[in-house]
Structure formats: structure tokens, C-alpha cells
Design an enzyme around this catalytic site. Structure first.
Site, PDB file in Angstrom:
ATOM      1  N   LYS A 259       0.801  -1.234   0.073  1.00 52.56           N
ATOM      2  CA  LYS A 259      -0.203   0.063   0.127  1.00 52.56           C
ATOM      3  C   LYS A 259       0.743   1.201   0.108  1.00 52.56           C
ATOM      4  O   LYS A 259       1.874   1.292   0.704  1.00 52.56           O
ATOM      5  CB  LYS A 259      -0.680  -0.029   1.245  1.00 52.56           C
TER       6      LYS A 259
HETATM    7  C1  E4P Z   1      -8.276   0.588   4.076  1.00 50.42           C
HETATM    8  O1  E4P Z   1      -7.658   0.283   3.205  1.00 50.42           O
HETATM    9  C2  E4P Z   1      -8.316   2.175   4.762  1.00 50.42           C
HETATM   10  O2  E4P Z   1      -7.311   2.175   5.411  1.00 50.42           O
HETATM   11  C3  E4P Z   1      -9.329   1.970   5.689  1.00 50.42           C
HETATM   12  O3  E4P Z   1     -10.699   1.546   5.048  1.00 50.42           O
HETATM   13  C4  E4P Z   1      -9.678   3.509   6.359  1.00 50.42           C
HETATM   14  O4  E4P Z   1     -10.750   3.527   6.905  1.00 50.42           O
HETATM   15  P1  E4P Z   1     -11.196   4.581   7.829  1.00 50.42           P
HETATM   16  O5  E4P Z   1     -11.597   5.931   7.041  1.00 50.42           O
HETATM   17  O6  E4P Z   1     -12.532   4.184   8.644  1.00 50.42           O
HETATM   18  O7  E4P Z   1      -9.955   4.653   8.938  1.00 50.42           O
END
Ligand code: E4P
Length: 214
Positions: free
Chosen positions: A83
Site C-alpha cells: 500500500k
Molecule cells: C483501508 O484500506 C483503509 O485504510 C481504511 O478503510 C480506512 O478506513 P477509515 O477511514 O475508517 O479509517
């Protein structure tokens, strides 16, 4: 639509993986911090539980550091998806490592133009954050429709991974829009599974069964 679970909590991952509905896992530095364990140890354990794409996030800022970090993360397990943030440095990293066959998930996407650039760089997944857009009074799901349309116009192979899902409606709309993946926190997965009429129905069937002569 593929379902990824959005957590680093291995007990929750195991619970939903055992049901057979988990295609992959996404983590981020905040989710890792929440479980209070060493990063690599948790990621390896997740890879042992789920045989699918497991997103592990790079924390470097510049491409000169992010590229070697991406390679190091990818070496942890064959299912690791690296990522990277949607910045110029992140996209440089995507371009460089995807040529070596490393899969990438471009995160923190908040506009369709950003998503188009990530696809051009060769991202495997784009992660638009719908809940965080809703938080600032912008409709997050509109962004998903825009990205699905744009990727469709040009035949990009990048998969649309709906992230920052906060409720079942986000998930439902993602499926209606034809998103490739939704990454869902365990609490929302629980909400998706449950229906009061199912519970009432089971209770009634079991009660009626008791009255059947045996
Ligand atoms: C996933 O890849 C993201 O990091 C995550 O869904 C972020 O979610 P949030 O905005 O609830 O922290």
C-alpha cells in the site's frame, strides 16, 4: 464483488475467514497500532489465515525510500500487496515496483483525477475513502461511481477497492456500482450478515418443530 476485511485483528480475521466470506485483508498503520503487536509478526499471521491479497502499508515518504521498503514488504509473503499513498512519490513507487511484478494498492484517494493517475502508473488497486469524504460533507459514493465509469471508459485493469466503509449502505451501493472490491471492518461485516427476520424465522421454525410428532 470481492470482500476484504479491513482490520489487523487476527481473531476477527479468523472468525470471518472461517465463515468463508473473506477474499483478502487490508491493514494500515493505524489498524496495526491498534493491535499493539509487531508489524511483521501480525502481517505474517494474517497471511497464514487468509490465502488472498493482504495489503501492508509503506510508511516512507520519498520514492527513494519507498521503493526499497515496498520490495521488503513484498518479500514477506507472495500474497502481500504494497500500500502506498496517493502522492507523486507513491506513484513513482508504483511505476517502479509494478515492473518487477509487485502488486500495489494506492491508498488515501479522494478524487477521480487522482484515481486516473494511479491507474496510469500501473496500480493493482485504487482505494477511494468513502467514509472520510462523507465526514467532510462530500458524498463518498459519488467518487466510486466516477472512478468505475472512468476506468470503464479506458479499460484500465486497476481494481476499484472501496475503502473507509462505515455502514452497510456503503457496501450495498459499492456492489450496485460494480466496484471490484469492498474492504469492510468486522463490525460492518457483522451488520451485513444479520437480519432480525432471519432470527425470528429460525426461532419460529424450531418452536414449530417441537410440536411435530416424533
Ligand atoms: C483501508 O484500506 C483503509 O485504510 C481504511 O478503510 C480506512 O478506513 P477509515 O477511514 O475508517 O479509517
Amino acid at each position: 464483488m470481492k470482500i476484504f476485511i479491513d482490520t489487523a485483528d487476527v481473531a476477527a480475521i479468523r472468525e470471518y475467514a472461517n465463515i468463508g466470506i473473506v477474499d483478502g485483508v487490508t491493514t494500515n498503520p493505524s489498524l496495526i497500532a491498534k493491535v499493539g503487536r509487531k508489524f511483521e509478526e501480525v502481517v505474517r499471521e494474517i497471511c497464514d489465515i487468509v490465502d488472498g491479497p493482504i495489503s501492508a502499508e509503506a510508511i516512507s515518504v520519498g520514492a527513494e525510500d519507498m521503493i526499497p521498503e515496498a520490495k521488503k514488504l513484498a518479500a514477506i509473503h507472495e500474497n502481500i500487496v504494497v500500500k502506498v499513498p496517493l502522492t507523486a512519490e507513491g506513484l513513482k513507487t508504483v511505476k517502479a515496483v509494478s515492473q518487477e511484478g509487485i502488486k500495489t494498492n494506492v491508498t488515501l484517494c479522494f478524487s477521480a483525477t487522482q484515481a486516473l493517475l494511479a491507474a496510469k502508473a500501473g496500480a493493482t488497486y485504487i482505494s477511494p475513502f468513502v467514509g472520510r469524504l462523507d465526514d467532510i460533507a462530500q458524498e463518498g459514493m459519488t467518487l466510486i461511481q466516477d472512478i468505475v465509469d472512468i476506468y470503464g471508459n479506458y479499460g484500465f485493469a486497476t481494481e476499484v477497492l472501496v475503502a473507509s466503509i462505515r455502514n452497510p449502505l456503503h457496501f450495498l451501493e459499492a456492489a450496485r456500482m460494480g466496484a471490484d472490491v469492498s474492504t469492510v471492518p468486522p463490525s460492518v461485516l457483522g451488520q451485513l450478515l444479520k437480519h432480525p427476520l432471519t432470527d425470528i424465522g429460525i426461532e419460529k421454525f424450531l418452536a414449530d418443530w417441537e410440536t411435530v410428532p416424533k
